[in-house]
Design an enzyme around this catalytic site. Structure first.
Site, PDB file in Angstrom:
ATOM      1  N   ASP A 178      -3.925   7.841  -0.903  1.00  0.00           N
ATOM      2  CA  ASP A 178      -4.198   8.572  -2.142  1.00  0.00           C
ATOM      3  C   ASP A 178      -5.276   9.628  -1.913  1.00  0.00           C
ATOM      4  OD1 ASP A 178      -2.408   6.887  -3.476  1.00  0.00           O
ATOM      5  OD2 ASP A 178      -4.002   5.542  -4.152  1.00  0.00           O
ATOM      6  N   ASP A 224      -3.540  -0.843  -3.302  1.00  0.00           N
ATOM      7  CA  ASP A 224      -4.763  -0.099  -3.602  1.00  0.00           C
ATOM      8  C   ASP A 224      -5.949  -1.050  -3.489  1.00  0.00           C
ATOM      9  OD1 ASP A 224      -3.511   2.352  -4.140  1.00  0.00           O
ATOM     10  OD2 ASP A 224      -3.224   1.861  -6.259  1.00  0.00           O
TER      11      ASP A 224
END
Length: 164
Positions: free
Chosen positions: A140, A122
């Site tokens: 995501d 991330d």
């Protein structure tokens, strides 16, 4: 009797999401060390490399390692089900195909990370003042936007002359 074409052509969008996700993660991994931060918009948006061993918003990230395989199996099963759903969806039903393709691309993008690294990479860090949203990535975003669209279209996307 000819069968109408299915929505598998929407897999091209899934492939685009996967490529964008993996390319962006590769660029971050080449330039950042864990927890390095670069302010894109000061006070609002940073690029910050973090590893997520859990699911959405780091759910079960400290569960001891078993969650890697659990989330890998779940993402694999969901991905197969989404492909089957697309195969059964008429090509012109974009209200179904678009969200499914986004979710599928995101699921596979993060699945690749889990299989390669044992965690998800991330790096998009949105914050304001003392508030901070959990770091996320392109995959995501695909899953989140796809899920919101799927829900919205199911409530508000009924075609003229049909009941919801």
């Amino acid at each position: 009797m000819s069968k109408s074409p299915n929505a598998l052509v929407w897999l091209l969008l899934s492939a685009f999401i996967i490529i964008a996700d993996q390319t962006s993660k590769l660029a971050i991994l080449e330039r950042f060390q864990l927890h390095d931060t670069y302010a894109v918009i000061d006070g609002l948006l940073n690029l910050t490399l973090v590893y997520n061993e859990g699911a959405a918003f780091s759910f079960l990230s400290d569960a001891g390692g078993w969650q890697r395989w659990f989330f890998t199996i779940i993402a694999s099963v969901v991905s197969v089900l989404l492909v089957v759903w697309l195969a059964r969806t008429p090509r012109n039903d974009w209200r179904t195909a678009l969200p499914l393709a986004l979710i599928l691309g995101g699921a596979v993008g993060n699945l690749i990370d889990r299989m390669r690294f044992g965690h998800v990479v991330d790096f998009i860090d949105v914050h304001y003042g003392s508030w901070s949203f959990p770091a996320f990535n392109v995959a995501d975003s695909g899953v989140s936007v796809g899920a919101v669209l799927l829900i919205a279209f199911s409530f508000f996307g009924a075609r003229a002359g049909t009941r919801p």
